[in-house]
Design an enzyme around this catalytic site. Structure first.
Site, PDB file in Angstrom:
ATOM      1  N   GLU A 106      -2.692  10.365   3.392  1.00  0.00           N
ATOM      2  CA  GLU A 106      -3.774  10.468   4.372  1.00  0.00           C
ATOM      3  C   GLU A 106      -3.779  11.881   4.957  1.00  0.00           C
ATOM      4  OE1 GLU A 106      -4.229   6.034   6.252  1.00  0.00           O
ATOM      5  OE2 GLU A 106      -2.445   7.185   6.851  1.00  0.00           O
ATOM      6  N   ASN A 157       2.539   7.121   3.932  1.00  0.00           N
ATOM      7  CA  ASN A 157       2.924   5.852   4.548  1.00  0.00           C
ATOM      8  C   ASN A 157       3.057   4.801   3.460  1.00  0.00           C
ATOM      9  OD1 ASN A 157       3.585   4.023   6.560  1.00  0.00           O
ATOM     10  ND2 ASN A 157       1.541   3.900   7.447  1.00  0.00           N
ATOM     11  N   GLY A 167      -2.884  11.966  18.499  1.00  0.00           N
ATOM     12  CA  GLY A 167      -2.663  10.597  18.949  1.00  0.00           C
ATOM     13  C   GLY A 167      -3.918   9.885  19.397  1.00  0.00           C
ATOM     14  N   GLU A 221       0.847  -1.196   0.000  1.00  0.00           N
ATOM     15  CA  GLU A 221       0.000   0.000   0.000  1.00  0.00           C
ATOM     16  C   GLU A 221       0.883   1.245   0.000  1.00  0.00           C
ATOM     17  OE1 GLU A 221      -3.574  -0.264   2.390  1.00  0.00           O
ATOM     18  OE2 GLU A 221      -3.221   1.764   3.147  1.00  0.00           O
ATOM     19  N   ASN A 261       4.186   1.236   9.351  1.00  0.00           N
ATOM     20  CA  ASN A 261       5.044   2.024  10.257  1.00  0.00           C
ATOM     21  C   ASN A 261       6.146   2.771   9.523  1.00  0.00           C
ATOM     22  OD1 ASN A 261       3.684   1.290  12.691  1.00  0.00           O
ATOM     23  ND2 ASN A 261       4.695  -0.715  12.606  1.00  0.00           N
TER      24      ASN A 261
END
Length: 290
Positions: A113, A128, A204, A109, A136
């Site tokens: 985002e 990402n 977060g 992928e 990660n």
């Protein structure tokens, strides 16, 4: 030194070079398609609106659902672009995504985002990569413009040599296919979605979606792509590595000199997180970080 003036000059120079190279140098031009030609709605049917004979699509998010769409075909390489305007206002917890992804286990992928925010705070652009199911690899940017105000072009170049994330034709991230580094090896489809990510996206996960501000609306248009369609062939993306495809040719195997200057400037001024330097995540950075 007036960095924004220099930055603007670089932008204009790069734009001229890209147009000149594609139109007059034979590198190719992306194919523009309407939504119905190349995409289907995958979820949240009632929260997807097609406008202007398929030239624009709006995704709506409320407490009942968001929405998403994907390309009908899968690809093994190419340049994929959309113009996007992300939801405005108090959008904390809301994620607008444009990405390439494979199907099945151990997926690959490549992600853009947009992470919503509240009280006039800026939207974060997170990039990402997932490679064989492992993610990660986040890098985050506070852009030099407000992505909620106007449409901007976001592009993903994927070829056998590199992955490049573009914002308005400016490279903000490069991932090179080098020895010992994981790299996408599965056919991927183009997808976009609007969804609730308030368990992680803003502060977060401390900031939750305030549904009193819904519906949140993300706008997509100018669906441009030039890709090696792998449907009906083997799932081996090696079939799409030929330099006969213009996006695999020499000019796309590395950044140009002007692109490199823009890339370095953007990363020094606008990147606010890099997984490669996060020692709480990696005591020893992954191989691609060196």
């Amino acid at each position: 030194m007036d960095y924004m003036r220099i930055f603007s000059v670089f932008v204009v120079t790069l734009w001229i070079i890209r147009v000149d190279a594609r139109v007059f140098g034979g590198r190719g031009i992306e194919k523009f398609v309407t939504f119905g030609q190349n995409y289907i709605v995958t979820w949240g049917q009632s929260h997807v609106s097609t406008l202007h004979s398929g030239e624009e699509v709006d995704l709506y998010m409320d407490q009942s659902s968001g929405g998403g769409f994907e390309s009908k075909d899968a690809y093994g390489s190419g340049l994929f672009e959309m113009r996007i305007k992300v939801p405005s206002g108090n959008t904390g917890g809301i994620v607008t995504a444009f990405y390439l992804t494979s199907k099945g286990g151990g997926h690959d992928e490549i992600d853009f985002e947009f992470l919503g925010n509240n009280n006039g705070k800026p939207v974060t652009l997170q990039t990402n990569l997932f490679l064989n199911g492992e993610g990660n690899r986040e890098e985050r940017f506070l852009l030099w413009f407000n992505p909620t105000k106007h449409y901007h072009t976001y592009g993903l170049l994927w070829n056998p040599y590199q992955i490049v994330f573009y914002v308005d034709n400016i490279p903000i991230r490069v991932y090179k296919n080098e020895n010992g580094v994981s790299y996408p090896s599965k056919p991927m489809q183009v997808e976009a979605s609007l969804w609730n990510g308030d368990d992680w996206a803003t502060d977060g996960g401390r900031t939750k979606v305030n549904w009193s501000y819904s519906p949140f609306i993300a706008h997509f248009r100018d669906f441009a792509l030039s890709g090696c369609n792998i449907d009906g062939r083997s799932n081996n993306v090696g079939a799409c590595e030929s330099s006969n495809y213009w996006w695999n040719a020499g000019n796309y195997q590395r950044l140009s000199g002007n692109e490199q200057k823009l890339y370095e400037h953007v990363r020094s001024k606008y990147m606010n997180y890099d997984y490669c330097t996060d020692r709480s995540k990696y005591q020893t950075p992954p191989r691609e970080c060196y």
